[in-house]
Design a protein around this motif. Structure first.
Motif, PDB file in Angstrom:
ATOM      1  N   LEU A 158       0.816  -1.223   0.000  1.00  0.00           N
ATOM      2  CA  LEU A 158       0.000   0.000   0.000  1.00  0.00           C
ATOM      3  C   LEU A 158       0.848   1.272   0.000  1.00  0.00           C
ATOM      4  CD1 LEU A 158      -2.640  -0.812   2.764  1.00  0.00           C
ATOM      5  CD2 LEU A 158      -2.999  -0.867   0.300  1.00  0.00           C
ATOM      6  N   ALA A 159       0.230   2.338  -0.470  1.00  0.00           N
ATOM      7  CA  ALA A 159       0.908   3.637  -0.478  1.00  0.00           C
ATOM      8  C   ALA A 159       0.894   4.281   0.902  1.00  0.00           C
ATOM      9  CB  ALA A 159       0.230   4.559  -1.484  1.00  0.00           C
ATOM     10  N   TYR A 162      10.942  -2.361   3.263  1.00  0.00           N
ATOM     11  CA  TYR A 162       9.976  -2.771   2.231  1.00  0.00           C
ATOM     12  C   TYR A 162       9.723  -1.677   1.193  1.00  0.00           C
ATOM     13  CZ  TYR A 162       9.388  -6.326   5.751  1.00  0.00           C
ATOM     14  OH  TYR A 162       9.647  -7.330   6.636  1.00  0.00           O
ATOM     15  N   GLY A 163       9.796  -0.422   1.603  1.00  0.00           N
ATOM     16  CA  GLY A 163       9.555   0.681   0.674  1.00  0.00           C
ATOM     17  C   GLY A 163       8.083   0.880   0.361  1.00  0.00           C
ATOM     18  N   GLU A 164       7.209   0.156   1.033  1.00  0.00           N
ATOM     19  CA  GLU A 164       5.759   0.357   0.911  1.00  0.00           C
ATOM     20  C   GLU A 164       5.128  -0.208   2.190  1.00  0.00           C
ATOM     21  OE1 GLU A 164       4.182  -1.914  -2.387  1.00  0.00           O
ATOM     22  OE2 GLU A 164       5.005  -3.804  -1.637  1.00  0.00           O
ATOM     23  N   SER A 193      -6.249   3.062  -6.199  1.00  0.00           N
ATOM     24  CA  SER A 193      -4.953   3.397  -6.817  1.00  0.00           C
ATOM     25  C   SER A 193      -3.804   3.357  -5.783  1.00  0.00           C
ATOM     26  CB  SER A 193      -5.005   4.788  -7.444  1.00  0.00           C
ATOM     27  OG  SER A 193      -5.200   5.739  -6.418  1.00  0.00           O
ATOM     28  N   GLU A 194      -4.172   3.325  -4.490  1.00  0.00           N
ATOM     29  CA  GLU A 194      -3.134   3.261  -3.445  1.00  0.00           C
ATOM     30  C   GLU A 194      -2.686   1.827  -3.159  1.00  0.00           C
ATOM     31  OE1 GLU A 194      -3.738   6.781  -0.369  1.00  0.00           O
ATOM     32  OE2 GLU A 194      -5.612   5.681  -0.656  1.00  0.00           O
ATOM     33  N   ILE A 195      -3.371   0.861  -3.814  1.00  0.00           N
ATOM     34  CA  ILE A 195      -2.977  -0.547  -3.636  1.00  0.00           C
ATOM     35  C   ILE A 195      -1.997  -0.919  -4.752  1.00  0.00           C
ATOM     36  CG2 ILE A 195      -3.805  -2.937  -3.578  1.00  0.00           C
ATOM     37  CD1 ILE A 195      -6.435  -1.960  -2.488  1.00  0.00           C
ATOM     38  N   HIS A 196      -0.757  -1.223  -4.376  1.00  0.00           N
ATOM     39  CA  HIS A 196       0.265  -1.579  -5.366  1.00  0.00           C
ATOM     40  C   HIS A 196       0.093  -3.014  -5.853  1.00  0.00           C
ATOM     41  CE1 HIS A 196       2.904   1.523  -3.047  1.00  0.00           C
ATOM     42  NE2 HIS A 196       2.015   2.101  -3.823  1.00  0.00           N
ATOM     43  N   HIS A 197      -0.234  -3.906  -4.928  1.00  0.00           N
ATOM     44  CA  HIS A 197      -0.489  -5.297  -5.307  1.00  0.00           C
ATOM     45  C   HIS A 197      -1.328  -5.950  -4.223  1.00  0.00           C
ATOM     46  CE1 HIS A 197       2.686  -6.529  -2.445  1.00  0.00           C
ATOM     47  NE2 HIS A 197       3.326  -5.461  -2.892  1.00  0.00           N
TER      48      HIS A 197
END
Ligand SMILES: Cc1cc2nc3c(=O)[nH]c(=O)nc-3n(C[C@H](O)[C@H](O)[C@H](O)COP(=O)(O)OP(=O)(O)OC[C@H]3O[C@@H](n4cnc5c(N)ncnc54)[C@H](O)[C@@H]3O)c2cc1C
Length: 413
Positions: free
Chosen positions: A274-275, A308-310, A344-348
Protein backbone atom coordinates in the motif's frame (compact mmCIF):
# COMPACT_ATOMS: atom_id res chain seq x y z
CA UNK A 1 17.61 -46.63 6.65
CA UNK A 2 15.65 -45.02 3.87
CA UNK A 3 13.15 -42.60 5.40
CA UNK A 4 10.34 -40.79 3.58
CA UNK A 5 9.06 -37.52 5.01
CA UNK A 6 5.70 -36.20 3.85
CA UNK A 7 5.57 -32.40 3.81
CA UNK A 8 8.27 -29.72 3.91
CA UNK A 9 6.78 -27.48 6.61
CA UNK A 10 8.63 -26.84 9.85
CA UNK A 11 7.70 -30.27 11.24
CA UNK A 12 9.00 -32.15 8.18
CA UNK A 13 12.19 -30.10 7.81
CA UNK A 14 12.99 -30.33 11.55
CA UNK A 15 12.54 -34.11 11.53
CA UNK A 16 14.69 -34.36 8.39
CA UNK A 17 17.53 -32.33 9.93
CA UNK A 18 17.57 -34.70 12.88
CA UNK A 19 17.74 -37.81 10.70
CA UNK A 20 19.66 -36.87 7.57
CA UNK A 21 23.21 -37.42 8.84
CA UNK A 22 22.73 -41.13 9.50
CA UNK A 23 19.97 -42.02 7.04
CA UNK A 24 18.87 -41.64 3.46
CA UNK A 25 16.11 -39.03 3.72
CA UNK A 26 13.65 -38.07 0.98
CA UNK A 27 11.17 -35.22 1.56
CA UNK A 28 8.00 -35.08 -0.54
CA UNK A 29 6.33 -31.68 -0.97
CA UNK A 30 3.27 -31.08 -3.12
CA UNK A 31 3.93 -27.36 -3.62
CA UNK A 32 6.67 -25.91 -5.80
CA UNK A 33 8.25 -24.18 -2.81
CA UNK A 34 9.06 -25.45 0.69
CA UNK A 35 7.90 -24.21 4.09
CA UNK A 36 4.16 -25.02 4.16
CA UNK A 37 2.54 -22.36 6.36
CA UNK A 38 5.93 -20.61 6.41
CA UNK A 39 6.31 -20.29 2.63
CA UNK A 40 7.17 -16.87 1.18
CA UNK A 41 6.83 -14.82 -1.99
CA UNK A 42 8.98 -12.07 -3.48
CA UNK A 43 7.23 -8.73 -4.13
CA UNK A 44 8.22 -5.89 -6.48
CA UNK A 45 11.48 -7.81 -7.10
CA UNK A 46 12.70 -6.23 -3.88
CA UNK A 47 11.59 -8.02 -0.72
CA UNK A 48 10.62 -11.55 0.25
CA UNK A 49 7.83 -11.99 2.75
CA UNK A 50 5.94 -14.89 4.30
CA UNK A 51 2.51 -15.45 2.74
CA UNK A 52 1.04 -15.74 6.26
CA UNK A 53 1.98 -13.27 9.03
CA UNK A 54 4.36 -14.76 11.61
CA UNK A 55 6.06 -13.66 14.80
CA UNK A 56 7.49 -15.68 17.68
CA UNK A 57 7.42 -15.53 21.45
CA UNK A 58 10.14 -15.44 24.09
CA UNK A 59 9.46 -19.03 25.24
CA UNK A 60 10.10 -20.62 21.82
CA UNK A 61 13.20 -22.53 22.93
CA UNK A 62 13.39 -25.14 20.16
CA UNK A 63 12.98 -22.41 17.55
CA UNK A 64 15.89 -20.46 19.08
CA UNK A 65 18.11 -23.59 19.20
CA UNK A 66 17.32 -24.20 15.54
CA UNK A 67 18.22 -20.60 14.66
CA UNK A 68 21.45 -20.98 16.60
CA UNK A 69 22.38 -24.21 14.79
CA UNK A 70 21.77 -22.48 11.48
CA UNK A 71 23.80 -19.36 12.46
CA UNK A 72 20.67 -17.21 12.37
CA UNK A 73 20.36 -16.35 16.07
CA UNK A 74 21.81 -12.86 15.57
CA UNK A 75 19.07 -12.11 13.01
CA UNK A 76 16.39 -12.48 15.68
CA UNK A 77 14.91 -9.09 16.54
CA UNK A 78 12.41 -8.15 19.24
CA UNK A 79 9.82 -5.56 18.34
CA UNK A 80 6.77 -3.91 19.81
CA UNK A 81 3.48 -5.48 18.76
CA UNK A 82 0.78 -2.83 19.17
CA UNK A 83 -2.89 -3.84 19.03
CA UNK A 84 -6.24 -2.28 18.21
CA UNK A 85 -9.90 -3.22 18.01
CA UNK A 86 -12.15 -2.06 15.18
CA UNK A 87 -15.56 -1.63 16.74
CA UNK A 88 -18.66 0.47 15.99
CA UNK A 89 -17.08 1.89 12.83
CA UNK A 90 -13.89 3.05 14.53
CA UNK A 91 -10.36 1.82 15.11
CA UNK A 92 -9.56 1.89 18.84
CA UNK A 93 -5.91 1.54 19.91
CA UNK A 94 -5.63 -0.92 22.80
CA UNK A 95 -1.91 -1.19 23.51
CA UNK A 96 -1.16 1.00 26.51
CA UNK A 97 -3.08 1.08 29.83
CA UNK A 98 -4.27 4.62 28.97
CA UNK A 99 -5.64 3.48 25.62
CA UNK A 100 -7.45 0.61 27.31
CA UNK A 101 -8.94 3.04 29.87
CA UNK A 102 -10.16 5.24 27.01
CA UNK A 103 -11.79 2.37 25.11
CA UNK A 104 -15.45 3.48 24.90
CA UNK A 105 -17.22 0.18 24.11
CA UNK A 106 -16.90 -1.22 27.66
CA UNK A 107 -17.70 0.50 30.97
CA UNK A 108 -14.96 1.17 33.54
CA UNK A 109 -16.27 -1.70 35.69
CA UNK A 110 -16.31 -4.09 32.70
CA UNK A 111 -12.69 -3.17 31.87
CA UNK A 112 -11.68 -3.73 35.49
CA UNK A 113 -13.37 -7.16 35.50
CA UNK A 114 -11.76 -8.03 32.18
CA UNK A 115 -8.35 -6.96 33.51
CA UNK A 116 -8.64 -9.24 36.56
CA UNK A 117 -9.75 -12.11 34.34
CA UNK A 118 -6.75 -11.63 32.01
CA UNK A 119 -4.31 -11.56 34.94
CA UNK A 120 -5.83 -14.79 36.31
CA UNK A 121 -5.37 -16.53 32.92
CA UNK A 122 -1.64 -16.99 33.52
CA UNK A 123 -2.20 -19.35 36.46
CA UNK A 124 -4.86 -21.59 34.96
CA UNK A 125 -4.45 -25.35 34.41
CA UNK A 126 -5.47 -25.64 30.77
CA UNK A 127 -6.03 -29.40 30.77
CA UNK A 128 -9.08 -28.89 33.01
CA UNK A 129 -10.61 -26.59 30.42
CA UNK A 130 -10.52 -28.90 27.41
CA UNK A 131 -14.09 -30.09 27.88
CA UNK A 132 -15.59 -26.66 28.62
CA UNK A 133 -16.57 -24.33 25.77
CA UNK A 134 -14.99 -20.88 25.69
CA UNK A 135 -18.51 -19.41 25.70
CA UNK A 136 -19.61 -21.27 28.85
CA UNK A 137 -16.38 -20.37 30.60
CA UNK A 138 -16.60 -16.68 29.70
CA UNK A 139 -20.26 -16.49 30.73
CA UNK A 140 -19.22 -17.81 34.13
CA UNK A 141 -16.07 -15.73 34.58
CA UNK A 142 -16.88 -12.35 33.01
CA UNK A 143 -20.61 -12.50 32.30
CA UNK A 144 -22.77 -12.36 29.21
CA UNK A 145 -22.38 -8.62 28.53
CA UNK A 146 -18.57 -8.67 28.34
CA UNK A 147 -18.76 -11.87 26.30
CA UNK A 148 -21.12 -10.26 23.77
CA UNK A 149 -19.35 -6.90 23.64
CA UNK A 150 -15.76 -8.13 23.53
CA UNK A 151 -15.17 -11.85 22.99
CA UNK A 152 -18.03 -12.94 20.70
CA UNK A 153 -16.88 -10.81 17.71
CA UNK A 154 -13.30 -12.12 18.11
CA UNK A 155 -14.42 -15.73 18.28
CA UNK A 156 -16.74 -15.25 15.31
CA UNK A 157 -14.00 -13.77 13.15
CA UNK A 158 -11.61 -16.59 14.02
CA UNK A 159 -13.98 -19.59 13.97
CA UNK A 160 -17.22 -18.48 12.27
CA UNK A 161 -20.03 -20.96 12.86
CA UNK A 162 -17.70 -23.19 14.94
CA UNK A 163 -17.15 -20.51 17.61
CA UNK A 164 -19.51 -22.07 20.16
CA UNK A 165 -17.60 -25.38 20.00
CA UNK A 166 -14.12 -24.00 20.72
CA UNK A 167 -12.70 -25.01 24.08
CA UNK A 168 -11.84 -22.70 26.94
CA UNK A 169 -8.35 -24.32 26.90
CA UNK A 170 -7.66 -22.73 23.49
CA UNK A 171 -9.06 -19.38 24.56
CA UNK A 172 -7.15 -19.19 27.82
CA UNK A 173 -3.85 -20.20 26.21
CA UNK A 174 -4.29 -17.36 23.70
CA UNK A 175 -5.12 -14.87 26.41
CA UNK A 176 -2.17 -15.97 28.55
CA UNK A 177 0.37 -15.66 25.74
CA UNK A 178 -1.01 -12.41 24.29
CA UNK A 179 -1.32 -10.71 27.67
CA UNK A 180 2.34 -11.22 28.51
CA UNK A 181 3.07 -7.55 27.87
CA UNK A 182 4.53 -4.41 29.41
CA UNK A 183 3.02 -0.94 29.37
CA UNK A 184 4.31 -0.44 25.79
CA UNK A 185 2.60 -3.60 24.51
CA UNK A 186 3.87 -7.06 23.60
CA UNK A 187 7.45 -7.88 22.65
CA UNK A 188 7.31 -10.18 19.65
CA UNK A 189 10.15 -11.80 17.74
CA UNK A 190 10.84 -11.58 14.02
CA UNK A 191 13.66 -12.81 11.83
CA UNK A 192 15.46 -9.91 10.18
CA UNK A 193 15.02 -10.32 6.42
CA UNK A 194 11.96 -12.56 6.81
CA UNK A 195 11.19 -16.09 7.99
CA UNK A 196 12.10 -17.43 4.56
CA UNK A 197 15.71 -17.19 5.76
CA UNK A 198 14.95 -19.96 8.25
CA UNK A 199 13.35 -22.20 5.62
CA UNK A 200 16.16 -21.47 3.11
CA UNK A 201 18.83 -22.28 5.71
CA UNK A 202 17.10 -25.55 6.66
CA UNK A 203 16.88 -26.53 2.99
CA UNK A 204 20.52 -25.63 2.37
CA UNK A 205 21.72 -27.64 5.36
CA UNK A 206 19.60 -30.63 4.36
CA UNK A 207 21.01 -30.58 0.85
CA UNK A 208 24.54 -30.47 2.27
CA UNK A 209 23.68 -33.46 4.47
CA UNK A 210 22.58 -35.37 1.37
CA UNK A 211 18.82 -35.28 1.90
CA UNK A 212 16.70 -35.22 -1.23
CA UNK A 213 13.89 -32.65 -1.35
CA UNK A 214 11.31 -33.30 -4.02
CA UNK A 215 9.19 -30.20 -4.60
CA UNK A 216 6.01 -30.33 -6.74
CA UNK A 217 5.74 -34.00 -5.76
CA UNK A 218 2.46 -34.73 -3.99
CA UNK A 219 2.19 -38.01 -2.18
CA UNK A 220 -0.74 -39.87 -3.67
CA UNK A 221 -0.37 -43.28 -2.07
CA UNK A 222 1.17 -44.68 1.08
CA UNK A 223 1.04 -48.46 1.13
CA UNK A 224 2.39 -51.03 3.61
CA UNK A 225 3.87 -53.98 1.71
CA UNK A 226 6.40 -56.67 2.67
CA UNK A 227 7.37 -54.92 5.95
CA UNK A 228 8.16 -51.71 4.05
CA UNK A 229 6.29 -48.56 3.13
CA UNK A 230 5.71 -47.57 -0.47
CA UNK A 231 5.34 -43.85 -1.14
CA UNK A 232 3.91 -43.38 -4.63
CA UNK A 233 5.22 -46.90 -5.30
CA UNK A 234 8.79 -46.28 -4.04
CA UNK A 235 10.02 -48.37 -1.11
CA UNK A 236 10.98 -46.88 2.30
CA UNK A 237 11.91 -48.41 5.66
CA UNK A 238 10.14 -45.75 7.71
CA UNK A 239 7.84 -42.77 7.16
CA UNK A 240 7.10 -39.53 8.98
CA UNK A 241 3.93 -37.85 7.80
CA UNK A 242 3.36 -34.20 8.70
CA UNK A 243 0.05 -33.99 6.85
CA UNK A 244 -3.29 -33.70 8.67
CA UNK A 245 -4.11 -37.19 10.09
CA UNK A 246 -7.16 -37.65 7.86
CA UNK A 247 -5.03 -36.95 4.76
CA UNK A 248 -2.44 -39.52 5.85
CA UNK A 249 -5.32 -41.96 6.35
CA UNK A 250 -6.70 -41.30 2.89
CA UNK A 251 -3.25 -41.85 1.32
CA UNK A 252 -3.40 -45.33 2.82
CA UNK A 253 -6.70 -45.80 1.00
CA UNK A 254 -8.54 -45.47 4.30
CA UNK A 255 -7.61 -49.13 4.71
CA UNK A 256 -6.98 -48.33 8.33
CA UNK A 257 -8.89 -46.08 10.66
CA UNK A 258 -5.80 -45.60 12.81
CA UNK A 259 -5.86 -41.84 12.51
CA UNK A 260 -8.73 -39.60 13.62
CA UNK A 261 -10.55 -37.16 11.38
CA UNK A 262 -9.72 -33.88 13.15
CA UNK A 263 -11.66 -30.75 12.30
CA UNK A 264 -9.43 -28.30 10.43
CA UNK A 265 -10.05 -24.80 9.21
CA UNK A 266 -8.58 -23.05 6.20
CA UNK A 267 -6.94 -19.64 6.04
CA UNK A 268 -7.49 -17.07 3.30
CA UNK A 269 -4.89 -14.37 3.76
CA UNK A 270 -4.47 -11.36 1.51
CA UNK A 271 -1.12 -9.55 1.29
CA UNK A 272 -1.40 -5.93 0.22
CA UNK A 273 1.34 -3.48 -0.74
CA UNK A 274 0.00 0.00 0.00
CA UNK A 275 0.91 3.64 -0.48
CA UNK A 276 -0.04 4.47 3.12
CA UNK A 277 -0.61 3.05 6.57
CA UNK A 278 -4.31 2.20 7.08
CA UNK A 279 -4.16 1.53 10.83
CA UNK A 280 -2.44 4.60 12.32
CA UNK A 281 0.69 2.86 13.54
CA UNK A 282 -1.10 -0.22 14.92
CA UNK A 283 0.33 -3.66 14.08
CA UNK A 284 -2.56 -5.98 14.90
CA UNK A 285 -6.17 -4.81 14.53
CA UNK A 286 -8.92 -7.27 15.41
CA UNK A 287 -12.20 -6.69 13.62
CA UNK A 288 -15.10 -6.44 16.06
CA UNK A 289 -17.51 -5.22 13.36
CA UNK A 290 -18.51 -7.85 10.79
CA UNK A 291 -16.11 -7.83 7.81
CA UNK A 292 -14.84 -10.38 5.26
CA UNK A 293 -11.60 -10.56 7.26
CA UNK A 294 -11.05 -11.00 11.00
CA UNK A 295 -7.85 -9.02 11.45
CA UNK A 296 -5.83 -6.34 9.69
CA UNK A 297 -2.15 -7.06 10.31
CA UNK A 298 -0.04 -4.08 9.30
CA UNK A 299 3.35 -5.77 9.05
CA UNK A 300 5.19 -2.46 8.51
CA UNK A 301 3.86 -1.16 11.84
CA UNK A 302 5.82 -4.02 13.40
CA UNK A 303 8.87 -4.54 11.18
CA UNK A 304 10.57 -1.32 9.92
CA UNK A 305 8.88 0.21 6.85
CA UNK A 306 12.27 1.05 5.30
CA UNK A 307 12.94 -2.64 4.62
CA UNK A 308 9.98 -2.77 2.23
CA UNK A 309 9.56 0.68 0.67
CA UNK A 310 5.76 0.36 0.91
CA UNK A 311 3.22 -0.36 3.64
CA UNK A 312 2.59 -4.09 3.88
CA UNK A 313 -0.75 -5.29 5.23
CA UNK A 314 -2.29 -8.74 5.66
CA UNK A 315 -6.06 -9.21 5.73
CA UNK A 316 -6.56 -12.42 7.67
CA UNK A 317 -9.59 -14.64 7.47
CA UNK A 318 -10.46 -18.26 8.21
CA UNK A 319 -13.02 -20.55 6.59
CA UNK A 320 -14.59 -23.96 7.01
CA UNK A 321 -14.49 -26.38 4.03
CA UNK A 322 -13.95 -23.95 1.12
CA UNK A 323 -13.44 -20.14 0.94
CA UNK A 324 -16.39 -18.10 -0.37
CA UNK A 325 -16.25 -17.37 -4.07
CA UNK A 326 -15.46 -13.72 -4.76
CA UNK A 327 -13.71 -13.39 -1.40
CA UNK A 328 -10.77 -11.44 -2.82
CA UNK A 329 -12.99 -8.72 -4.33
CA UNK A 330 -15.14 -8.52 -1.19
CA UNK A 331 -12.06 -8.16 0.99
CA UNK A 332 -10.62 -5.36 -1.15
CA UNK A 333 -13.98 -3.53 -1.44
CA UNK A 334 -14.59 -3.65 2.29
CA UNK A 335 -11.02 -2.70 3.19
CA UNK A 336 -11.01 0.31 0.83
CA UNK A 337 -14.35 1.62 2.11
CA UNK A 338 -13.66 1.02 5.77
CA UNK A 339 -10.12 2.42 5.82
CA UNK A 340 -10.69 5.13 3.17
CA UNK A 341 -8.13 3.66 0.79
CA UNK A 342 -8.37 4.52 -2.89
CA UNK A 343 -7.85 1.52 -5.17
CA UNK A 344 -4.95 3.40 -6.82
CA UNK A 345 -3.13 3.26 -3.45
CA UNK A 346 -2.98 -0.55 -3.64
CA UNK A 347 0.27 -1.58 -5.37
CA UNK A 348 -0.49 -5.30 -5.31
CA UNK A 349 -2.96 -7.68 -3.71
CA UNK A 350 -2.33 -11.43 -3.45
CA UNK A 351 -4.73 -13.86 -1.84
CA UNK A 352 -3.12 -16.99 -0.38
CA UNK A 353 -5.33 -19.93 0.50
CA UNK A 354 -4.31 -22.77 2.80
CA UNK A 355 -7.11 -25.33 3.11
CA UNK A 356 -5.45 -26.96 6.18
CA UNK A 357 -4.30 -23.96 8.19
CA UNK A 358 -4.76 -25.60 11.58
CA UNK A 359 -7.02 -27.81 13.65
CA UNK A 360 -10.00 -26.27 15.40
CA UNK A 361 -9.51 -26.81 19.11
CA UNK A 362 -13.07 -27.86 19.92
CA UNK A 363 -14.03 -29.32 23.29
CA UNK A 364 -12.64 -32.81 23.82
CA UNK A 365 -9.85 -32.20 21.27
CA UNK A 366 -7.10 -33.22 23.68
CA UNK A 367 -8.39 -36.79 23.96
CA UNK A 368 -8.50 -37.16 20.18
CA UNK A 369 -4.84 -36.21 19.57
CA UNK A 370 -3.24 -39.24 17.90
CA UNK A 371 0.10 -40.58 19.23
CA UNK A 372 3.23 -39.82 17.18
CA UNK A 373 4.15 -43.50 16.81
CA UNK A 374 1.42 -45.20 14.77
CA UNK A 375 3.26 -48.53 14.54
CA UNK A 376 4.99 -50.34 11.65
CA UNK A 377 7.58 -47.54 11.48
CA UNK A 378 4.99 -44.91 10.62
CA UNK A 379 5.23 -41.66 12.64
CA UNK A 380 3.21 -38.47 12.50
CA UNK A 381 3.96 -34.88 13.53
CA UNK A 382 2.40 -31.55 12.73
CA UNK A 383 -0.08 -28.92 13.75
CA UNK A 384 -2.29 -31.60 15.31
CA UNK A 385 0.47 -32.95 17.62
CA UNK A 386 0.43 -32.58 21.42
CA UNK A 387 3.33 -30.09 21.11
CA UNK A 388 0.90 -27.79 19.27
CA UNK A 389 -1.87 -28.03 21.85
CA UNK A 390 -3.85 -25.90 22.58
CA UNK A 391 -2.65 -23.66 19.72
CA UNK A 392 -0.38 -24.38 16.78
CA UNK A 393 2.88 -22.50 16.46
CA UNK A 394 6.29 -22.62 14.81
CA UNK A 395 7.70 -23.85 18.13
CA UNK A 396 5.06 -26.59 18.35
CA UNK A 397 5.70 -27.91 14.84
CA UNK A 398 9.50 -27.88 15.30
CA UNK A 399 9.11 -29.75 18.62
CA UNK A 400 6.67 -32.26 17.07
CA UNK A 401 9.04 -32.93 14.15
CA UNK A 402 11.98 -33.46 16.52
CA UNK A 403 9.94 -35.79 18.69
CA UNK A 404 8.82 -37.93 15.73
CA UNK A 405 12.46 -38.20 14.58
CA UNK A 406 13.55 -39.21 18.09
CA UNK A 407 10.85 -41.90 18.32
CA UNK A 408 11.82 -43.22 14.90
CA UNK A 409 15.48 -43.48 15.95
CA UNK A 410 14.57 -45.20 19.24
CA UNK A 411 12.32 -47.64 17.41
CA UNK A 412 15.13 -48.68 15.07
CA UNK A 413 18.06 -48.84 17.46
C1 LIG B 1 -2.45 -17.83 9.27
C2 LIG B 1 -1.40 -18.44 10.14
C3 LIG B 1 -0.62 -17.62 10.94
C4 LIG B 1 0.32 -18.17 11.80
N1 LIG B 1 1.06 -17.34 12.59
C5 LIG B 1 1.95 -17.88 13.45
C6 LIG B 1 2.74 -17.03 14.28
O1 LIG B 1 2.65 -15.80 14.22
N2 LIG B 1 3.62 -17.61 15.14
C7 LIG B 1 3.77 -18.97 15.24
O2 LIG B 1 4.59 -19.44 16.04
N3 LIG B 1 3.03 -19.80 14.45
C8 LIG B 1 2.14 -19.29 13.56
N4 LIG B 1 1.40 -20.12 12.78
C9 LIG B 1 1.56 -21.58 12.94
C10 LIG B 1 2.77 -22.14 12.20
O3 LIG B 1 2.89 -21.58 10.92
C11 LIG B 1 2.57 -23.64 12.03
O4 LIG B 1 2.36 -24.28 13.28
C12 LIG B 1 3.74 -24.36 11.36
O5 LIG B 1 4.38 -23.59 10.37
C13 LIG B 1 3.17 -25.63 10.73
O6 LIG B 1 4.20 -26.45 10.24
P1 LIG B 1 3.85 -27.96 9.87
O7 LIG B 1 5.06 -28.53 9.25
O8 LIG B 1 3.28 -28.65 11.05
O9 LIG B 1 2.65 -27.89 8.82
P2 LIG B 1 2.62 -27.23 7.37
O10 LIG B 1 3.38 -25.98 7.36
O11 LIG B 1 1.18 -27.19 6.98
O12 LIG B 1 3.38 -28.29 6.45
C14 LIG B 1 2.75 -29.40 5.84
C15 LIG B 1 3.31 -29.51 4.43
O13 LIG B 1 2.77 -30.68 3.81
C16 LIG B 1 2.55 -30.40 2.44
N5 LIG B 1 1.59 -31.38 1.91
C17 LIG B 1 0.25 -31.46 2.12
N6 LIG B 1 -0.27 -32.51 1.46
C18 LIG B 1 0.75 -33.11 0.82
C19 LIG B 1 0.86 -34.26 -0.02
N7 LIG B 1 -0.20 -35.03 -0.32
N8 LIG B 1 2.07 -34.59 -0.51
C20 LIG B 1 3.19 -33.85 -0.20
N9 LIG B 1 3.14 -32.73 0.57
C21 LIG B 1 1.94 -32.39 1.09
C22 LIG B 1 2.01 -28.99 2.48
O14 LIG B 1 2.10 -28.37 1.20
C23 LIG B 1 2.93 -28.34 3.51
O15 LIG B 1 4.10 -27.83 2.91
C24 LIG B 1 0.49 -19.59 11.87
C25 LIG B 1 -0.28 -20.42 11.03
C26 LIG B 1 -1.20 -19.86 10.17
C27 LIG B 1 -2.02 -20.77 9.29
Amino acid sequence: MKIGILGSGLAGLSAALQLADKNEVVIFEKNDSPGGCMSSLTYNNTYTLETLYHHCFSGDTNLFSLLENLDLKTDMIWLKGSTGYYMDGKLHPLTTPLEILRYPCLTFFQKFRLGLFVISSRKINLSQLDKVTAKEYLFEKVGKDIYNAFFAPLLTSKFGSMKDDVSAAWLMSRIAIRSDRGTEGERLGYLKGGWHKLIDAMMEKLEKMGAEIRLSTPVITLVRKNEKWQINGEEFDAVISTLPPQITNSLMGNSTDKLPDLMYQGAACMTLGLARDPTNGIYWTNMGDPAPYGAVVTHTNFVPFKWYGEHVVYLASYFKDEPDSGLKDRMIDDFCKRFSIDISEIHHADLYIDRFAGPVYVTGYKDSIPPANIGDNLFIAGMFSPENYPERSMEGSISAGLNAAKLLEENNR
